[in-house]
Design an enzyme around this catalytic site. Sequence first.
Site, PDB file in Angstrom:
ATOM      1  N   ASP A  58      26.370 -14.413  43.132  1.00 29.24           N
ATOM      2  CA  ASP A  58      26.369 -13.351  44.146  1.00 29.24           C
ATOM      3  C   ASP A  58      25.169 -12.115  43.438  1.00 29.24           C
ATOM      4  OD1 ASP A  58      28.017 -12.893  41.504  1.00 29.24           O
ATOM      5  OD2 ASP A  58      28.149 -10.940  41.792  1.00 29.24           O
ATOM      6  N   GLU A  59      25.559 -11.108  43.973  1.00 23.92           N
ATOM      7  CA  GLU A  59      23.549  -9.977  43.844  1.00 23.92           C
ATOM      8  C   GLU A  59      23.079 -10.956  42.959  1.00 23.92           C
ATOM      9  OE1 GLU A  59      26.020  -7.902  41.294  1.00 23.92           O
ATOM     10  OE2 GLU A  59      26.448  -6.512  43.010  1.00 23.92           O
ATOM     11  N   VAL A  60      22.658 -11.772  44.090  1.00 29.01           N
ATOM     12  CA  VAL A  60      20.366 -12.721  43.369  1.00 29.01           C
ATOM     13  C   VAL A  60      19.554 -11.712  43.363  1.00 29.01           C
ATOM     14  CG1 VAL A  60      19.863 -15.020  43.682  1.00 29.01           C
ATOM     15  CG2 VAL A  60      22.043 -14.723  43.863  1.00 29.01           C
TER      16      VAL A  60
END
Length: 436
Positions: A158-160
Amino acid sequence: MEKKMDTLTLGSHRLVHLDLKGAPLRTCYFEKLFPLLRTWGATGLLLEWEDTFPYNRELSPIGSNGPSSLASGYSVQEAGHILQIAGDCGLAVVPLVQTFGHMEFILKHDEWRSLREVEAFPSSICPSNPRTLPLVKSLIRQIVNLHPDIQYLHIGSDEVWHLGLCSVCTKRAAASKYGKSALYLEHILAIAQYIQETYPYLKIIIWDDMLRSIDLQILNEHYIGKYVEPMVWHYNPRDNFALPIGLWDKYSTVFPNIWIATAFKGATGSTQHIPVIRHHISNHEKWLEELAIHVNKVHEFRGAAFTGWSRYDHYATMCELLPTAIPSLALCLKVWLYGYSEETHAQVAKSLGYIDHPLHIIPQPRPIPIPSNLLFPGWEIAVGMEWFLNFKTKFHNIVVSDQYMMIKVENMQKRWSFSTFSLEKNRFPIILGICH
């Protein structure tokens, strides 16, 4: 009489997320907590070890065995004991290991600094670096080896925040008709294919946020639904709960199996001291409404993870400590199973020891009366935090009071008068010298 919610809506799994980064708990605490989780309706744990895990050999610098690691990380024996306690309580364990974003706990080390997508930011790993996949494989191998009985593995992703920004990734994205989406999916597929080949019995879960903006056609052409199961996370309450339009239709076309994630703590601010329980109850109520409408589109709804974040990233401040959130967790699990009612609230409050003092679900004007001798593990920490917030409010009220401000002004005037007098006295001989 409590009426249990529909099984189709609830799914078969209710995982309590334990975020150990920044606040690893002693194993003796788990001995007290895990039986209660089972009693409240949990079926398993989503265990996020991060750098508290006893990585060894080539990975020893990042884990609890490392020379610069936290003294509070877990040994192999302690980690095994945690898993044994969970098993004895009938709680299935799903380990979570980050493999793309949120990798500060690895990329902060000099050994792996060159794997950053952007040199100044240690959060995202570069999917084009030839050393990246071997590192991720090592992480997965050591995690799986210590969890011999698992059926699921959560690979984060997530949240790259930094994707397609290094020189190699920029060229790859430009050469692909799907741009950065292809970079993301190809990295996930490489990891998933390795897991499928090495551990064919494992089912793979990923966070869904990076998939939300990827077109249906791109997802299908990469056959991503063959390899992973998305966990759709959303932590807002009813009044601002908003998933992307068409999300369920898109995901149900691609993925046979879907999870969701709620939050019982750690989702209302990175410096929050105690949970706003009403916020989290509302989040669960809205999720139940969402599922009641859309779950029939999904081939199989696996269940929910009740997330409880300890800090927003590896460098962030701590938010709510787990003991302060036990009332929120107990209520959220009960709400998930039976819905919220005054009766449910009263039953949970009584079981936790809130007899002479109410269990508030909305913040009260402070200072407030604080209970003592509660009945859940770690209640002393929860009560101590309440005392701290009371004292903080009292201090603030004193500082901003009219009486205090008057005293402060008077003291400033005295200091100013004294300084002026001293200055004039010191200047006088200098002036005389100049005149002579």
